[in-house]
Design a protein around this motif. Sequence first.
Motif, PDB file in Angstrom:
ATOM      1  N   VAL A  78     -65.669  -2.617 -86.764  1.00 25.54           N
ATOM      2  CA  VAL A  78     -65.129  -3.978 -87.337  1.00 25.54           C
ATOM      3  C   VAL A  78     -64.942  -3.864 -88.940  1.00 25.54           C
ATOM      4  N   THR A  79     -63.661  -4.115 -89.387  1.00 34.46           N
ATOM      5  CA  THR A  79     -63.359  -4.175 -90.821  1.00 34.46           C
ATOM      6  C   THR A  79     -63.102  -5.592 -91.300  1.00 34.46           C
ATOM      7  N   ALA A  80     -63.608  -5.964 -92.444  1.00 33.96           N
ATOM      8  CA  ALA A  80     -63.460  -7.218 -92.970  1.00 33.96           C
ATOM      9  C   ALA A  80     -63.159  -7.150 -94.393  1.00 33.96           C
ATOM     10  N   ARG A  81     -62.170  -7.832 -94.859  1.00 32.22           N
ATOM     11  CA  ARG A  81     -62.191  -8.158 -96.376  1.00 32.22           C
ATOM     12  C   ARG A  81     -62.604  -9.100 -96.887  1.00 32.22           C
ATOM     13  N   MET A  82     -63.512  -9.355 -97.787  1.00 34.35           N
ATOM     14  CA  MET A  82     -64.166 -10.309 -98.081  1.00 34.35           C
ATOM     15  C   MET A  82     -64.045 -10.653 -99.819  1.00 34.35           C
ATOM     16  N   SER A  83     -63.430 -11.635-100.032  1.00 34.54           N
ATOM     17  CA  SER A  83     -63.143 -11.870-101.557  1.00 34.54           C
ATOM     18  C   SER A  83     -63.924 -13.143-102.238  1.00 34.54           C
ATOM     19  N   GLY A  84     -63.961 -13.034-103.527  1.00 40.65           N
ATOM     20  CA  GLY A  84     -64.603 -14.240-104.151  1.00 40.65           C
ATOM     21  C   GLY A  84     -66.311 -14.035-103.665  1.00 40.65           C
ATOM     22  N   VAL A  85     -66.590 -12.811-103.197  1.00 44.21           N
ATOM     23  CA  VAL A  85     -68.335 -12.870-103.188  1.00 44.21           C
ATOM     24  C   VAL A  85     -69.014 -12.637-104.510  1.00 44.21           C
ATOM     25  N   GLY A  86     -70.034 -13.175-104.388  1.00 52.92           N
ATOM     26  CA  GLY A  86     -70.769 -12.912-105.758  1.00 52.92           C
ATOM     27  C   GLY A  86     -70.771 -14.188-106.704  1.00 52.92           C
ATOM     28  N   ASP A  87     -69.988 -15.148-106.432  1.00 50.79           N
ATOM     29  CA  ASP A  87     -70.100 -16.420-107.188  1.00 50.79           C
ATOM     30  C   ASP A  87     -71.295 -17.414-106.978  1.00 50.79           C
ATOM     31  N   GLY A  88     -72.298 -16.906-107.045  1.00 50.30           N
ATOM     32  CA  GLY A  88     -73.432 -17.871-107.014  1.00 50.30           C
ATOM     33  C   GLY A  88     -74.165 -17.882-105.708  1.00 50.30           C
ATOM     34  N   GLY A  89     -73.569 -17.289-104.650  1.00 53.55           N
ATOM     35  CA  GLY A  89     -74.200 -17.520-103.487  1.00 53.55           C
ATOM     36  C   GLY A  89     -73.940 -16.312-102.450  1.00 53.55           C
ATOM     37  N   GLY A  90     -74.558 -16.290-101.405  1.00 52.33           N
ATOM     38  CA  GLY A  90     -74.483 -15.069-100.589  1.00 52.33           C
ATOM     39  C   GLY A  90     -73.158 -15.243 -99.516  1.00 52.33           C
ATOM     40  N   SER A  91     -72.630 -14.161 -99.146  1.00 52.08           N
ATOM     41  CA  SER A  91     -71.440 -14.120 -98.308  1.00 52.08           C
ATOM     42  C   SER A  91     -71.787 -13.160 -97.223  1.00 52.08           C
ATOM     43  N   TRP A  92     -71.567 -13.594 -95.954  1.00 49.73           N
ATOM     44  CA  TRP A  92     -72.149 -13.219 -94.768  1.00 49.73           C
ATOM     45  C   TRP A  92     -71.066 -12.890 -93.481  1.00 49.73           C
ATOM     46  N   LEU A  93     -71.259 -11.674 -92.998  1.00 49.28           N
ATOM     47  CA  LEU A  93     -70.556 -11.473 -91.628  1.00 49.28           C
ATOM     48  C   LEU A  93     -71.638 -11.371 -90.617  1.00 49.28           C
ATOM     49  N   ARG A  94     -71.675 -12.028 -89.520  1.00 54.45           N
ATOM     50  CA  ARG A  94     -72.490 -12.203 -88.564  1.00 54.45           C
ATOM     51  C   ARG A  94     -72.121 -11.593 -87.260  1.00 54.45           C
ATOM     52  N   LEU A  95     -72.724 -10.596 -86.337  1.00 50.50           N
ATOM     53  CA  LEU A  95     -72.105 -10.199 -85.515  1.00 50.50           C
ATOM     54  C   LEU A  95     -73.039 -10.227 -84.221  1.00 50.50           C
ATOM     55  N   TYR A  96     -72.845 -11.012 -83.331  1.00 49.73           N
ATOM     56  CA  TYR A  96     -73.723 -11.399 -82.238  1.00 49.73           C
ATOM     57  C   TYR A  96     -73.374 -10.682 -80.972  1.00 49.73           C
ATOM     58  N   GLY A  97     -74.641  -9.816 -80.470  1.00 50.76           N
ATOM     59  CA  GLY A  97     -74.414  -9.222 -79.236  1.00 50.76           C
ATOM     60  C   GLY A  97     -74.564 -10.117 -78.034  1.00 50.76           C
ATOM     61  N   GLN A  98     -75.617 -11.013 -78.371  1.00 54.02           N
ATOM     62  CA  GLN A  98     -75.573 -12.291 -77.505  1.00 54.02           C
ATOM     63  C   GLN A  98     -75.551 -13.457 -78.150  1.00 54.02           C
ATOM     64  N   VAL A  99     -74.788 -14.488 -77.548  1.00 61.66           N
ATOM     65  CA  VAL A  99     -74.549 -15.679 -78.653  1.00 61.66           C
ATOM     66  C   VAL A  99     -76.077 -16.467 -78.399  1.00 61.66           C
ATOM     67  N   PRO A 100     -76.535 -17.300 -79.598  1.00 68.60           N
ATOM     68  CA  PRO A 100     -77.841 -17.853 -79.405  1.00 68.60           C
ATOM     69  C   PRO A 100     -77.795 -19.077 -78.663  1.00 68.60           C
TER      70      PRO A 100
END
Length: 562
Positions: free
Chosen positions: A79-101
Motif C-alpha cells: 500500500v502506497t500513500a503520499r503524505m504532505s505537510g507532515v512534521g508541522d507540530g503533530g504526528g501524521s499516521w496511517l492505520r491499517l486494520y486487519g480486523q476492525v475494532p
Amino acid sequence: MAVAAGCTGQGGAAGRADDEDLLRDHDWTHMPGTTARDGVLRVGATDRRIVEQDASGGRPNPPLNLAGPHLESGGDFTVTARMSGVGDGGGSWLRLYGQVPVVYDEWRQERPSLRVGVTADGRVKAQTWDGGSDDPSTTRVFDCDCAGTVTLAVSSIGDTFRVQADGRRLGTVPDPGVFAEGTVWFGLEADAAEDARREGWRLTRLRARAESGDPLRVVEAPRLRQKRSGDSLRARAADVGRPFDIGTALAENPLLTDARYRALAGSQFSMLTPENAFKPQFLHPRRGVYDFRDADLLVRFARANGMKVHAHTLVWHEALPAWMREDDDPGEVRRTMLRHIAAVAGHFRGQVAEWDVVNEPMSDDEESYTDGDRGLRSEQSPWFGAMGEQYIDEAFRAAHRADPTARLYLNEYGVEEEGERWDALYDLVARLRERGVPIDGVGFQNHEYAPGDRVDPETFRGHVRDLAELGVGSRVSEMDVPIGEDEEHGRRTQADEMAGKLRVCLEEPTCTSFSTWGFTDRYGSTADTRVYPPRPADSLPWDVDLRPKPAYERLLAAFDEE
C-alpha cells in the motif's frame, strides 16, 4: 505479505501500471476527521477518546473509513500513500486494520492492526497490535529527519515488516499476523499540534499493489438497504394496529463490516438506537469540534431501511470528553450544555424520531433519597453541579427548540421496580410537567443483570399507567437479560422476561416501543472486559454465531398473544 506507505521523494510516487488507486474515485467523504477536496484528503486532529464510566482514563478512539474502500488479498501486497505537510507540530499516521475494532458500550477492543507515521520530531514510528491487548504488541522508532512530503514504506516479508523512508531502509518490526484474514481497512490520524493553526496533514496518494498470490480486490462499502422478511419482529410490529416499534441498539463498526449483523439489523427492527455514536465523547471530542460522520452512517442506514432513529443521548454524566469537565464557572457549564444540544439536535433536526434528552439523572447513593433530597445524581454530574435540577428543564427546552417535531424522553435504569428510585423519578416527571417542560416519555432500561433485577411485568405495567396519568408515554429502551450458569433455566428466564415486558408494551397504548441493548452476543456490551479479548456475554436474543435463541421466538409469539 507486504504493506507499504509511500509518497513523493526518492521512493517513486508515480506508481506502477498494476497499482490500484484507492483515493480517487472512491468514497472518503464519510470518514471522521477528514475533508476531501480535489482528490486530496486533509486529515485533522479529532483527539477522540473513550473514558471509563468513572470519567478516568481516555483510550484513543481514532477514526477509520467504514464507508469507503477496503482491500481483500490472498497474498503479499503493498500500500502506497503520499503524505504532505507532515512534521508541522503533530504526528501524521496511517492505520491499517486487519480486523476492525469493536467498540462496546464506551469501551474499545483493539484487534490486529498496523500503525505507521511520522512523529512531530520527524522520526518514523511503526506499531503493531495483535488483538491481545489495548497496547501495541511491538513499537519501533526510527531516526529519519522527515518533514514536508515524506515517503514511508512498510513491507511484510514472512513474519517481519521492513520499514523505509524515501527509499532508505530504516529497520524491521515483527509482524504478528496482522493481515492473516486477508482484509485491510484504512484509518487516518493526526495528532494535535501546539499551534492549532498548523494542525493536520494531507493525503494526496493512496495505492495498493499485489506482490504475491491472487490479485488485490478493492471492495467498496456495502449497500445499506437490506432485504425485508415477512416473518420478523418488525413485520409483527407493523400489524399491531397502532404506531409501535421494535428496536435495538446498533454500532456502526459491525454494521459496515459484518454482513450477517447488517442483514438482521435491517430486516428485524423498525427502530435503532445508536449505541455510542451520538454520545458527546464520540461526536464532540474537542471544544468547538464536532464530527458527525459515524452518527450520520447510522441515520443513513435507518433511512435506507425505513427505520426510525431513537437518538441517544444529549445530556449525561458519563461518556463526556475530558474538556466538558474542566470548567468551574456554572455559567460556562450551562452554555456548554446548551451549545451542545443546539448543535447536535440541530444537525439531526427532522432526521430522528426521538431523543433521549437526559440520561440517568437518578442517584445511586441511598442518602440522596433521605432528609428531603429528591434523589437526583449530584456529585458525578457537572450539569447538576452547575444548575441543580433546573438543568433538566433547560435541556428539554433546548432540545425542543432545536428539533421541535421529535419526541423527547428521559431515560433511566432501575425504575421498573417499586421503591424510592421509582418514587423519586415519578415525582421528578410530575414536577417537570407542572413546569411545562416538553417531556414526552420515559425510557425504562430494563437491564436485568442479576436475579434481583427481575421485575414482575404487572409492576412495570403499573408504572406505565402512572406516567400515562401525567400525560407521559413510556418505552422499554435497553433490555438485556444474562442467561447465567444454568443454561436451560437461563434461556427460559431470558425469554420469559423479555416477552413479559413486550406484552405489557403491546397492551398499554402509551407504551410506544420495545428495544434491546444490542441484539447479538457477538458484539454485546455486557461482555466481560476484564479479560482480553473480552469474553462474550449471553444477554441478547441472538448468540455469538447470530443464531436466534428462545428469547427471539418468544418475542415473535408475544405479538400473536396480544
